[in-house]
Motif scaffolding. Structure first.
Motif, PDB file in Angstrom:
ATOM      1  N   TYR A 111      29.641  27.489  25.776  1.00 51.18           N
ATOM      2  CA  TYR A 111      29.635  28.332  27.210  1.00 51.18           C
ATOM      3  C   TYR A 111      30.260  29.620  27.107  1.00 51.18           C
ATOM      4  CZ  TYR A 111      29.343  23.496  29.161  1.00 51.18           C
ATOM      5  OH  TYR A 111      28.962  22.147  29.814  1.00 51.18           O
ATOM      6  N   ILE A 112      29.496  30.392  27.837  1.00 47.57           N
ATOM      7  CA  ILE A 112      29.873  31.814  28.149  1.00 47.57           C
ATOM      8  C   ILE A 112      30.489  31.878  29.357  1.00 47.57           C
ATOM      9  CG2 ILE A 112      29.365  34.300  28.029  1.00 47.57           C
ATOM     10  CD1 ILE A 112      28.994  32.774  25.427  1.00 47.57           C
ATOM     11  N   VAL A 113      31.832  32.197  29.715  1.00 49.69           N
ATOM     12  CA  VAL A 113      32.470  32.075  30.911  1.00 49.69           C
ATOM     13  C   VAL A 113      33.149  33.111  31.153  1.00 49.69           C
ATOM     14  CG1 VAL A 113      34.428  30.847  32.101  1.00 49.69           C
ATOM     15  CG2 VAL A 113      33.211  29.743  30.352  1.00 49.69           C
ATOM     16  N   ALA A 114      32.617  33.970  32.398  1.00 52.59           N
ATOM     17  CA  ALA A 114      33.150  35.173  32.956  1.00 52.59           C
ATOM     18  C   ALA A 114      34.511  34.762  33.518  1.00 52.59           C
ATOM     19  CB  ALA A 114      32.394  35.644  34.125  1.00 52.59           C
ATOM     20  N   THR A 115      35.558  35.880  33.443  1.00 54.48           N
ATOM     21  CA  THR A 115      36.880  35.879  33.894  1.00 54.48           C
ATOM     22  C   THR A 115      37.074  36.900  34.919  1.00 54.48           C
ATOM     23  OG1 THR A 115      37.681  37.162  31.831  1.00 54.48           O
ATOM     24  CG2 THR A 115      37.643  34.539  31.776  1.00 54.48           C
ATOM     25  N   PRO A 116      38.001  36.856  35.662  1.00 62.46           N
ATOM     26  CA  PRO A 116      38.482  37.718  36.777  1.00 62.46           C
ATOM     27  C   PRO A 116      38.640  39.169  36.114  1.00 62.46           C
ATOM     28  CG  PRO A 116      39.839  35.849  37.125  1.00 62.46           C
ATOM     29  CD  PRO A 116      39.103  35.590  35.808  1.00 62.46           C
ATOM     30  N   ILE A 117      38.206  40.290  36.851  1.00 61.12           N
ATOM     31  CA  ILE A 117      38.441  41.597  36.169  1.00 61.12           C
ATOM     32  C   ILE A 117      39.909  42.165  36.851  1.00 61.12           C
ATOM     33  CG2 ILE A 117      36.034  42.017  36.014  1.00 61.12           C
ATOM     34  CD1 ILE A 117      35.948  43.668  38.683  1.00 61.12           C
ATOM     35  N   GLY A 118      40.470  41.508  37.570  1.00 60.37           N
ATOM     36  CA  GLY A 118      41.845  41.945  38.052  1.00 60.37           C
ATOM     37  C   GLY A 118      42.233  40.839  38.988  1.00 60.37           C
ATOM     38  N   ASN A 119      41.722  40.192  40.244  1.00 62.31           N
ATOM     39  CA  ASN A 119      42.078  39.429  41.172  1.00 62.31           C
ATOM     40  C   ASN A 119      42.076  37.860  40.448  1.00 62.31           C
ATOM     41  OD1 ASN A 119      42.589  37.695  43.229  1.00 62.31           O
ATOM     42  ND2 ASN A 119      42.432  39.471  44.737  1.00 62.31           N
ATOM     43  N   LEU A 120      42.983  37.151  40.375  1.00 57.72           N
ATOM     44  CA  LEU A 120      42.640  35.804  39.836  1.00 57.72           C
ATOM     45  C   LEU A 120      42.098  34.729  40.897  1.00 57.72           C
ATOM     46  CD1 LEU A 120      46.196  34.959  38.014  1.00 57.72           C
ATOM     47  CD2 LEU A 120      44.150  35.961  37.200  1.00 57.72           C
ATOM     48  N   ASN A 121      42.001  35.212  42.210  1.00 56.08           N
ATOM     49  CA  ASN A 121      41.312  34.644  42.974  1.00 56.08           C
ATOM     50  C   ASN A 121      39.794  34.506  43.092  1.00 56.08           C
ATOM     51  OD1 ASN A 121      43.457  33.606  44.360  1.00 56.08           O
ATOM     52  ND2 ASN A 121      43.612  35.477  45.667  1.00 56.08           N
ATOM     53  N   VAL A 148      25.735  29.831  30.760  1.00 56.01           N
ATOM     54  CA  VAL A 148      26.552  30.979  31.082  1.00 56.01           C
ATOM     55  C   VAL A 148      27.001  30.736  32.428  1.00 56.01           C
ATOM     56  CG1 VAL A 148      26.435  33.442  31.905  1.00 56.01           C
ATOM     57  CG2 VAL A 148      25.268  32.614  29.649  1.00 56.01           C
ATOM     58  N   ILE A 149      28.416  30.853  32.528  1.00 59.50           N
ATOM     59  CA  ILE A 149      29.126  30.533  33.823  1.00 59.50           C
ATOM     60  C   ILE A 149      29.355  31.642  34.376  1.00 59.50           C
ATOM     61  CG2 ILE A 149      30.911  29.372  35.053  1.00 59.50           C
ATOM     62  CD1 ILE A 149      29.220  27.362  33.293  1.00 59.50           C
ATOM     63  N   PRO A 150      28.707  32.401  35.427  1.00 62.65           N
ATOM     64  CA  PRO A 150      28.916  33.681  36.191  1.00 62.65           C
ATOM     65  C   PRO A 150      30.098  33.979  36.829  1.00 62.65           C
ATOM     66  CG  PRO A 150      27.252  32.462  37.517  1.00 62.65           C
ATOM     67  CD  PRO A 150      27.607  31.366  36.164  1.00 62.65           C
ATOM     68  N   GLY A 151      30.374  35.252  36.905  1.00 63.77           N
ATOM     69  CA  GLY A 151      31.524  35.582  37.653  1.00 63.77           C
ATOM     70  C   GLY A 151      31.679  37.212  37.692  1.00 63.77           C
ATOM     71  N   PRO A 152      33.069  37.663  37.730  1.00 68.57           N
ATOM     72  CA  PRO A 152      33.093  38.929  37.996  1.00 68.57           C
ATOM     73  C   PRO A 152      32.425  39.697  36.959  1.00 68.57           C
ATOM     74  CG  PRO A 152      35.005  37.708  38.586  1.00 68.57           C
ATOM     75  CD  PRO A 152      34.123  36.587  38.042  1.00 68.57           C
ATOM     76  N   ASP A 153      32.051  40.910  37.243  1.00 70.06           N
ATOM     77  CA  ASP A 153      31.917  42.193  36.369  1.00 70.06           C
ATOM     78  C   ASP A 153      31.839  43.344  37.054  1.00 70.06           C
ATOM     79  OD1 ASP A 153      29.988  43.225  34.460  1.00 70.06           O
ATOM     80  OD2 ASP A 153      28.710  43.854  35.932  1.00 70.06           O
ATOM     81  N   ALA A 154      32.697  44.200  36.200  1.00 66.60           N
ATOM     82  CA  ALA A 154      33.023  45.443  36.563  1.00 66.60           C
ATOM     83  C   ALA A 154      32.001  46.377  36.974  1.00 66.60           C
ATOM     84  CB  ALA A 154      34.047  46.138  35.702  1.00 66.60           C
ATOM     85  N   ALA A 155      30.935  46.483  35.947  1.00 68.92           N
ATOM     86  CA  ALA A 155      30.006  47.107  36.241  1.00 68.92           C
ATOM     87  C   ALA A 155      29.193  47.247  37.489  1.00 68.92           C
ATOM     88  CB  ALA A 155      29.063  47.040  34.881  1.00 68.92           C
ATOM     89  N   THR A 156      28.761  45.898  37.741  1.00 72.02           N
ATOM     90  CA  THR A 156      28.032  45.778  39.046  1.00 72.02           C
ATOM     91  C   THR A 156      28.816  45.914  40.212  1.00 72.02           C
ATOM     92  OG1 THR A 156      28.142  43.291  38.858  1.00 72.02           O
ATOM     93  CG2 THR A 156      26.086  44.441  37.979  1.00 72.02           C
ATOM     94  N   THR A 157      29.955  45.704  40.193  1.00 72.15           N
ATOM     95  CA  THR A 157      30.942  45.658  40.992  1.00 72.15           C
ATOM     96  C   THR A 157      31.248  47.375  41.509  1.00 72.15           C
ATOM     97  OG1 THR A 157      32.241  43.699  40.628  1.00 72.15           O
ATOM     98  CG2 THR A 157      33.580  45.157  42.089  1.00 72.15           C
ATOM     99  N   ALA A 158      31.353  47.965  40.504  1.00 69.98           N
ATOM    100  CA  ALA A 158      31.616  49.402  40.830  1.00 69.98           C
ATOM    101  C   ALA A 158      30.302  50.014  41.241  1.00 69.98           C
ATOM    102  CB  ALA A 158      31.759  50.056  39.502  1.00 69.98           C
ATOM    103  N   LEU A 159      29.132  49.747  40.747  1.00 64.37           N
ATOM    104  CA  LEU A 159      27.721  50.126  41.177  1.00 64.37           C
ATOM    105  C   LEU A 159      27.607  50.016  42.784  1.00 64.37           C
ATOM    106  CD1 LEU A 159      24.920  51.081  40.451  1.00 64.37           C
ATOM    107  CD2 LEU A 159      24.348  48.871  40.167  1.00 64.37           C
ATOM    108  N   VAL A 160      27.970  48.725  43.192  1.00 66.75           N
ATOM    109  CA  VAL A 160      27.721  48.442  44.642  1.00 66.75           C
ATOM    110  C   VAL A 160      28.743  49.286  45.490  1.00 66.75           C
ATOM    111  CG1 VAL A 160      27.964  46.753  46.461  1.00 66.75           C
ATOM    112  CG2 VAL A 160      26.711  46.238  44.134  1.00 66.75           C
TER     113      VAL A 160
END
Length: 227
Positions: A5-15, A108-120
Motif C-alpha cells: 500500500y502507498i498511503v498519503a498522509t496529511p500535509i498539515g491538518n490531521l483532519n 494507492v490510498i489517495p489523499g493530501p498533496d501539496a503540489a495540487t493544493t498549491a496549484l489550485v
C-alpha cells in the motif's frame, strides 16, 4: 499474493487523514516510514500500533530488498512519507517499481498533496501544468531554469524556507519580474498563506520579512499567460 500500500498522509491538518487510510494502516503488518519519529506522532494520534522501519531517500536503494522480503513472506506493507503522497518528491518510486516487477499488488490510498493544493490555490491555470519538485541545488540548475522560462504550462516547485529567496530571485532573473507567481506556505495549517503577484512583488514581500518558516510550494505562470 501480498499487497503493497502507498498511503498519503496529511500535509498539515490531521483532519485531512482519510478514514480509509487509517483503516489500511491498522490492517497491515509493517509500515515503512520516511522518518519513523515523524510518522510515530501521526500513528500515535490515530491509535495505530504497527512495526515500522525507515525508508527514505538516503536508504531507499538498500531498503527495497527488505521491503520485498516482507512481501515475499506473505505479509502486507504500507509506505508513508512525512507529509503528502509517497513518491512525489519523496521516496517510493523504486519500491513501487520493484513490487510491480515481482507481481505484487500495489494499491494507492489517495489523499493530501501539496503540489495540487498549491496549484489550485494559486489562481493560475490548472488544465496543463508541470511539477518540477525541488530544482537541482547546483549542477544543471541554471540550464533547467533557462528551459523552464520558455514553458507555457503552469509550473509547480517545492522549496525550503532558507532557499526560497534564492529561488524567487532566480525566477525574476530567468522568467522576468512581471511573471505571475504564487507562493503557498504552511498549507492546511494554522498560518496558511498564499502570496500572489508579479515575481518582483512576491520577492519584495519575502525580502521584507524578518524570518520565513514552513513548507513552501511555488507556482509560476506559463510564459504565454496574461491577466
Amino acid at each position: 499474493m501480498s499487497t503493497f500500500y502507498i498511503v498519503a498522509t496529511p500535509i498539515g491538518n490531521l483532519n485531512d487523514f482519510s478514514p480509509r487510510a487509517v483503516e489500511v494502516l491498522k490492517s497491515v503488518d509493517y509500515i515503512a516510514c520516511e522518518d519513523t519519529r515523524t510518522s510515530g506522532k501521526l500513528l500515535k494520534a490515530f491509535d495505530i500500533s504497527k512495526p515500522t522501519f525507515s525508508f527514505h531517500l538516503h536508504n531507499e536503494h538498500h531498503k527495497v530488498e527488505h521491503l520485498l522480503n516482507i512481501l515475499r513472506g506473505g505479509q502486507v506493507v504500507a509506505l508513508i512519507s512525512d507529509a503528502g503522497m509517497p513518491g512525489i518528491s519523496d521516496p517510493g518510486f523504486l519500491a513501487v517499481r520493484a513490487a510491480k516487477q515481482e507481481g505484487f499488488t500495489v494499491t494507492v490510498i489517495p489523499g493530501p498533496d501539496a503540489a495540487t493544493t498549491a496549484l489550485v490555490a494559486s489562481g493560475l491555470p490548472c488544465d496543463k501544468y508541470a511539477f518540477e519538485g525541488f530544482l537541482p541545488p547546483k549542477k544543471g540548475r541554471q540550464k533547467r531554469l533557462t528551459q523552464l522560462a520558455e514553458e507555457d504550462r503552469t509550473l509547480v516547485f517545492y522549496e525550503s524556507p532558507h532557499r526560497i529567496l534564492k529561488l524567487l530571485k532566480e525566477i525574476n532573473e530567468y522568467f522576468g519580474g512581471e511573471r505571475i507567481v504564487a507562493v503557498a506556505r504552511e498549507l492546511t495549517k494554522k498560518f496558511e498563506e498564499v502570496v500572489r503577484g508579479s515575481a518582483e512583488e512576491v520577492l519584495q514581500n519575502f525580502e521584507d520579512r524578518d524570518s520565513i518558516k514552513g513548507e513552501i510550494a511555488v507556482v509560476v505562470a506559463g510564459k504565454s499567460y496574461s491577466e
